[in-house]
Design a protein around this motif. Structure first.
Motif, PDB file in Angstrom:
ATOM      1  N   ALA A  96     -14.755  27.425   1.707  1.00  0.00           N
ATOM      2  CA  ALA A  96     -14.996  26.819   3.018  1.00  0.00           C
ATOM      3  C   ALA A  96     -16.473  26.844   3.396  1.00  0.00           C
ATOM      4  N   GLY A  97     -17.343  26.957   2.392  1.00  0.00           N
ATOM      5  CA  GLY A  97     -18.776  26.916   2.655  1.00  0.00           C
ATOM      6  C   GLY A  97     -19.262  25.498   2.878  1.00  0.00           C
ATOM      7  N   LEU A  98     -20.563  25.278   2.662  1.00  0.00           N
ATOM      8  CA  LEU A  98     -21.136  23.962   2.931  1.00  0.00           C
ATOM      9  C   LEU A  98     -20.519  22.880   2.053  1.00  0.00           C
ATOM     10  N   MET A  99     -20.375  23.158   0.741  1.00  0.00           N
ATOM     11  CA  MET A  99     -19.820  22.141  -0.159  1.00  0.00           C
ATOM     12  C   MET A  99     -18.337  21.920   0.112  1.00  0.00           C
ATOM     13  N   GLY A 100     -17.572  23.007   0.143  1.00  0.00           N
ATOM     14  CA  GLY A 100     -16.140  22.866   0.378  1.00  0.00           C
ATOM     15  C   GLY A 100     -15.848  22.265   1.734  1.00  0.00           C
ATOM     16  N   GLY A 101     -16.575  22.734   2.744  1.00  0.00           N
ATOM     17  CA  GLY A 101     -16.397  22.167   4.071  1.00  0.00           C
ATOM     18  C   GLY A 101     -16.750  20.695   4.113  1.00  0.00           C
ATOM     19  N   GLY A 102     -17.800  20.314   3.382  1.00  0.00           N
ATOM     20  CA  GLY A 102     -18.199  18.906   3.333  1.00  0.00           C
ATOM     21  C   GLY A 102     -17.138  18.026   2.676  1.00  0.00           C
ATOM     22  N   ILE A 103     -16.542  18.540   1.606  1.00  0.00           N
ATOM     23  CA  ILE A 103     -15.477  17.786   0.931  1.00  0.00           C
ATOM     24  C   ILE A 103     -14.274  17.650   1.861  1.00  0.00           C
ATOM     25  N   ALA A 104     -13.916  18.740   2.536  1.00  0.00           N
ATOM     26  CA  ALA A 104     -12.810  18.702   3.490  1.00  0.00           C
ATOM     27  C   ALA A 104     -13.089  17.696   4.602  1.00  0.00           C
ATOM     28  N   HIS A 105     -14.303  17.712   5.090  1.00  0.00           N
ATOM     29  CA  HIS A 105     -14.735  16.774   6.129  1.00  0.00           C
ATOM     30  C   HIS A 105     -14.519  15.331   5.667  1.00  0.00           C
ATOM     31  N   SER A 106     -15.057  14.983   4.485  1.00  0.00           N
ATOM     32  CA  SER A 106     -14.972  13.610   3.996  1.00  0.00           C
ATOM     33  C   SER A 106     -13.530  13.176   3.777  1.00  0.00           C
ATOM     34  N   ALA A 107     -12.701  14.075   3.254  1.00  0.00           N
ATOM     35  CA  ALA A 107     -11.305  13.739   3.009  1.00  0.00           C
ATOM     36  C   ALA A 107     -10.560  13.524   4.321  1.00  0.00           C
ATOM     37  N   ALA A 108     -10.799  14.390   5.298  1.00  0.00           N
ATOM     38  CA  ALA A 108     -10.117  14.262   6.585  1.00  0.00           C
ATOM     39  C   ALA A 108     -10.538  12.992   7.310  1.00  0.00           C
ATOM     40  N   VAL A 109     -11.811  12.645   7.233  1.00  0.00           N
ATOM     41  CA  VAL A 109     -12.292  11.397   7.844  1.00  0.00           C
ATOM     42  C   VAL A 109     -11.599  10.196   7.208  1.00  0.00           C
ATOM     43  N   ALA A 110     -11.307  10.298   5.905  1.00  0.00           N
ATOM     44  CA  ALA A 110     -10.630   9.212   5.188  1.00  0.00           C
ATOM     45  C   ALA A 110      -9.138   9.158   5.470  1.00  0.00           C
ATOM     46  N   GLY A 111      -8.639  10.066   6.297  1.00  0.00           N
ATOM     47  CA  GLY A 111      -7.234  10.044   6.668  1.00  0.00           C
ATOM     48  C   GLY A 111      -6.335  10.921   5.830  1.00  0.00           C
ATOM     49  N   VAL A 112      -6.926  11.780   4.994  1.00  0.00           N
ATOM     50  CA  VAL A 112      -6.164  12.644   4.096  1.00  0.00           C
ATOM     51  C   VAL A 112      -5.928  14.001   4.754  1.00  0.00           C
ATOM     52  N   GLN A 113      -4.741  14.564   4.568  1.00  0.00           N
ATOM     53  CA  GLN A 113      -4.459  15.920   5.022  1.00  0.00           C
ATOM     54  C   GLN A 113      -5.180  16.908   4.105  1.00  0.00           C
ATOM     55  N   VAL A 114      -5.774  17.958   4.674  1.00  0.00           N
ATOM     56  CA  VAL A 114      -6.598  18.888   3.901  1.00  0.00           C
ATOM     57  C   VAL A 114      -6.140  20.323   4.140  1.00  0.00           C
ATOM     58  N   VAL A 115      -6.005  21.063   3.048  1.00  0.00           N
ATOM     59  CA  VAL A 115      -5.788  22.510   3.119  1.00  0.00           C
ATOM     60  C   VAL A 115      -7.095  23.163   2.689  1.00  0.00           C
ATOM     61  N   LEU A 116      -7.799  23.785   3.628  1.00  0.00           N
ATOM     62  CA  LEU A 116      -9.096  24.406   3.364  1.00  0.00           C
ATOM     63  C   LEU A 116      -8.885  25.905   3.184  1.00  0.00           C
ATOM     64  N   LEU A 117      -9.132  26.399   1.967  1.00  0.00           N
ATOM     65  CA  LEU A 117      -8.817  27.783   1.620  1.00  0.00           C
ATOM     66  C   LEU A 117     -10.078  28.578   1.315  1.00  0.00           C
ATOM     67  N   ASP A 118     -10.091  29.831   1.752  1.00  0.00           N
ATOM     68  CA  ASP A 118     -11.156  30.747   1.359  1.00  0.00           C
ATOM     69  C   ASP A 118     -10.540  32.118   1.097  1.00  0.00           C
ATOM     70  N   ALA A 119     -11.386  33.078   0.701  1.00  0.00           N
ATOM     71  CA  ALA A 119     -10.887  34.393   0.284  1.00  0.00           C
ATOM     72  C   ALA A 119     -10.117  35.092   1.387  1.00  0.00           C
ATOM     73  N   THR A 120     -10.533  34.888   2.631  1.00  0.00           N
ATOM     74  CA  THR A 120      -9.814  35.469   3.757  1.00  0.00           C
ATOM     75  C   THR A 120      -9.538  34.378   4.776  1.00  0.00           C
ATOM     76  N   ALA A 121      -8.531  34.609   5.608  1.00  0.00           N
ATOM     77  CA  ALA A 121      -8.208  33.642   6.651  1.00  0.00           C
ATOM     78  C   ALA A 121      -9.381  33.486   7.610  1.00  0.00           C
ATOM     79  N   GLU A 122     -10.104  34.580   7.868  1.00  0.00           N
ATOM     80  CA  GLU A 122     -11.238  34.523   8.785  1.00  0.00           C
ATOM     81  C   GLU A 122     -12.344  33.607   8.242  1.00  0.00           C
ATOM     82  N   GLN A 123     -12.611  33.705   6.924  1.00  0.00           N
ATOM     83  CA  GLN A 123     -13.634  32.851   6.325  1.00  0.00           C
ATOM     84  C   GLN A 123     -13.207  31.388   6.353  1.00  0.00           C
ATOM     85  N   ALA A 124     -11.926  31.140   6.093  1.00  0.00           N
ATOM     86  CA  ALA A 124     -11.420  29.766   6.129  1.00  0.00           C
ATOM     87  C   ALA A 124     -11.516  29.191   7.539  1.00  0.00           C
ATOM     88  N   LEU A 125     -11.135  29.987   8.526  1.00  0.00           N
ATOM     89  CA  LEU A 125     -11.208  29.533   9.915  1.00  0.00           C
ATOM     90  C   LEU A 125     -12.654  29.305  10.343  1.00  0.00           C
TER      91      LEU A 125
END
Length: 716
Positions: free
Chosen positions: A325-354
């Motif tokens: 959920a860092g800059l790269m992962g967050g950026g990919i999630a961003h682009s996919a969500a903008v395109a209308g895709v559902q995204v599961v954004l995962l990190d080592a802990t729930a706090e980091q993902a949030l």
């Protein structure tokens, strides 16, 4: 009968000319169209029963300008001065004949009118446009490395004034109908029911028509010439801005400025001649061909997925997982969500993902606050992003993308956990920029479903994705990965698996060469300034600070560990080692690198001169520029020799969109073609003699040069 135009003469004496170029989704100006329009203009002028002409379109656009593929085919030939003059006068005399024929012409613009399309409309005596905010009008030729060549540089300033017209053409600004009306580019914005009747009515009310600039006593709105103080300041300021923004590498903006400044001082016919002369000069310059071919024709073909394996059913990608959920992962999630895709954004802990999800929410909140996005749109995008630390949430994902540290052990651990929950047929992808895909696929349950998807930071703004095909990657996986990239509206290039792939190898050569220059005593300010003069968006030392010095250093260490005795030390490795292992100045993130960052501002570190004393005689700027450009082109050629990159088109697009190679060159392979194979090899040999064997061309490249073989074949 006409092939490209429908000609319908009404009982009221008004002819409706409907443009409909066969076999094309959009109307473009072809040779056949020019011939048929010329025939119609003469017929109308000679027939007393024809009172005037309405020009409109049968397609969703009006006219989208010239046929770019045809332009590239023409420009890629070896043109003589006579050829250039002929090309520069293909359309302009025809439109001059149209506007001076004595019969009124009205443009009923029912779709976008760009480039030559708007120039046709400007030659008409009245312009009406459909009330549709998706319609765009403009003269964007300067962004293609060209300039308007069918009267646009003369008619638009004469219509709305130089001060209003010049910035529109320089920036290639595209205007929606209401904005075009406000600027005075069109005379009315009407509904679909009103458009043609209003055009007919105008003709019936005007038995004869004459352009304002053909009337006695006409003056350019706001004045013209060099004696006017405000205009003189505008011309000087524009010339200064061109030099600053282009490093004098792009000939089109200055040619456009000359055409406007000089052409508006004289009568329209002389002004059109000046425009044609400036256009002909651009035709003879390789910059225009390089830019149009790479940034519009080849980029467009790649976006149509020209590399997608045929006969494979399109993928339906509704849900993707992103690990990291860092800059790269967050950026990919961003682009996919903008395109209308559902995204599961995962990190080592729930706090980091949030926390990663919250960064995206904060970014959207800034856009909403600035009026760049509606709150409802932001809410809808964020609703598609689920933050978690549980790999079981990947069970319904069609694609899972890993975007964690560039560490093989960390990545393989992620793959093991992800594949335990992924459904059959789902694609697993790595965002690695350097690590071989085939090596990472060895322990996977389904290596044929594994692929590299190398995004570039910041993901939401960078348009390229480097698709890396491993030895076991299936055609279906490749096809469906490309479908996903099209869904994101990004541009893909497909490369063969190797350490560093294509883009990372090419930019690494550039950065390493820049570090080597620093280590040898070239002043850091000279290095970064020379890069900007060469056409790079920022200097290499500033870039290294921004991306973090440790990334490249760790990559070099990993490569050394993997290759052992076969490893060749990069030219700037010792500088990397000094800054990362000894000085601990790894970049902007820690507040110190080649630059310091007092109060957030960038200032060269004062201690650089003590670590690397400057040479008493500094090298010439042109020599530095050549080292930066040629080392990348050489590495690109090695990639093609090794089969990493399959064709010059992808290499050129990838080098510009992915790593910021100067646009004016057309890309790494276009640069070699422009210099000439033999001249390029000779220059590299000279650089190798002075700076090291890394510049020595391979036998493969030498043989190509001896055969006169180009990376882009010339049209006959």
């Amino acid at each position: 009968m006409f092939e490209t135009i429908d000609f319908a003469l009404g009982k009221d004496g008004v002819a409706v000319v409907t443009i409909d170029i066969p076999g094309q989704p959009a109307n473009t100006i072809t040779e056949r169209f020019r011939d048929e329009l010329a025939e119609i203009v003469e017929r109308v002028a000679a027939d007393a029963d024809i009172r005037g002409v309405v020009i409109t379109s049968a397609k969703k656009d009006f006219v989208a300008g010239g046929d770019l593929k045809e332009i590239v085919r023409t420009l890629s030939r070896e043109l003589s001065v006579a050829d250039a003059r002929d090309m520069a006068t293909q359309m302009s005399p025809l439109l001059r004949r149209l506007e001076s024929s004595g019969k009124p012409y009205v443009a009923a613009i029912n779709g976008s009118a760009l480039g030559g399309g708007l120039e046709i409309a400007l030659a008409c005596h009245h312009r009406l446009v459909l009330d549709n905010p998706r319609i765009l009008l403009g003269l964007p030729e300067a962004t293609l490395g060209l300039m308007p060549g069918a009267g646009g540089t003369q008619r638009l300033p004469r219509l709305i004034g130089i001060a209003s017209a010049l910035p529109l053409m320089m920036k290639g600004t595209l205007l929606a109908p209401e904005a075009a009306l406000a600027k005075g580019v069109v005379d009315g914005v009407l509904s679909v029911e009103q458009l043609l009747p209003a055009a007919r009515a105008w003709i019936l009310e005007h038995a004869e028509a004459q352009q304002p600039w053909d009337k006695k006593g006409y003056q350019v709105p706001g004045g013209a010439g060099f004696a006017d103080v405000e205009l003189g300041n505008l011309f000087n300021l524009t010339a200064t801005q061109i030099a600053r923004d282009t490093g004098r590498n792009l000939p089109a903006p200055i040619a456009l400025l000359r055409a406007v400044a000089h052409g508006t001082c004289v009568p329209i016919d002389a002004g059109l001649h000046i425009e044609s002369c400036e256009f002909a000069k651009l035709v003879l310059d390789p910059t225009a061909c390089n830019m149009v071919r790479t940034m519009f024709v080849n980029k467009g073909e790649l976006e149509k997925l020209s590399r997608r394996p045929k006969s494979i059913e399109p993928a339906s990608i509704a849900k993707v997982g992103v690990v990291g959920a860092g800059l790269m992962g967050g950026g990919i999630a961003h682009s996919a969500a903008v395109a209308g895709v559902q995204v599961v954004l995962l990190d080592a802990t729930a706090e980091q993902a949030l926390a990663g999800r919250q960064r995206l929410a904060d970014e959207f909140a800034k856009r909403v606050a600035k009026g760049r996005m509606a709150q409802e749109a932001a809410d809808a995008i964020m609703a598609r992003i689920q933050a978690t630390s549980d790999y079981a949430e990947f069970a319904e994902c069609d694609l899972v993308i890993e975007a964690v540290f560039e560490d093989l052990q960390v990545k393989t651990g992620v793959f093991a956990q992800a594949q335990a929950f992924m459904k059959p047929g789902a694609i697993l992808a790595s965002n690695t920029s350097t690590l071989p895909i085939t090596d990472m696929a060895r322990d996977l349950n389904t290596p044929d479903g594994f692929i590299g998807l190398h995004f570039f930071s910041p993901v939401d703004r960078m348009p390229l994705v480097e698709v890396v095909v491993g030895q076991q990657t299936s055609d279906t996986t490749l096809a469906h990965a490309l479908d996903f990239i099209r869904l994101l509206r990004k541009t893909p290039i497909v490369v063969k698996d190797s350490r560093g792939f294509f883009t990372s190898r090419v930019i690494a050569a550039y950065l390493q060469e820049s570090l080597a220059m620093l280590g040898s005593g070239v002043k850091p300010a000279l290095i970064d300034n020379a890069a900007r003069l060469a056409g790079f968006a920022m200097g290499p030392l500033a870039l290294l600070d921004d991306i973090g010095m440790e990334n490249g250093y760790k990559s070099s260490l990993a490569e050394r560990a993997a290759l052992g005795d076969a490893w060749n030390e990069p030219a700037g490795f010792k500088v990397q080692e000094m800054f990362c292992a000894t000085l601990n100045r790894i970049g902007r993130r820690c507040g110190k690198g080649f630059y310091d960052y007092p109060e957030g501002k960038r200032a060269l570190w004062s201690g650089l001169g003590e670590v690397y004393p400057a040479l008493s005689v500094q090298p010439d700027v042109e020599e530095i520029k050549k080292r930066m450009l040629y080392i990348q082109a050489l590495e690109a050629a090695r990639c093609m020799e090794e089969g990493v990159i399959g064709n010059a088109a992808e290499g050129d697009v990838g080098s510009i969109l992915g790593i910021g190679f100067p646009t004016w060159t057309g890309g790494v392979f276009s640069l070699i073609d422009t210099v000439g194979g033999t001249a390029f090899v000779t220059a590299c040999d000279e650089l190798a003699d002075h700076f090291g064997e890394r510049f020595r061309p391979s036998s493969w490249l030498r043989q190509r040069a001896e055969r006169g073989e180009r990376f882009h074949v010339r049209e006959q």
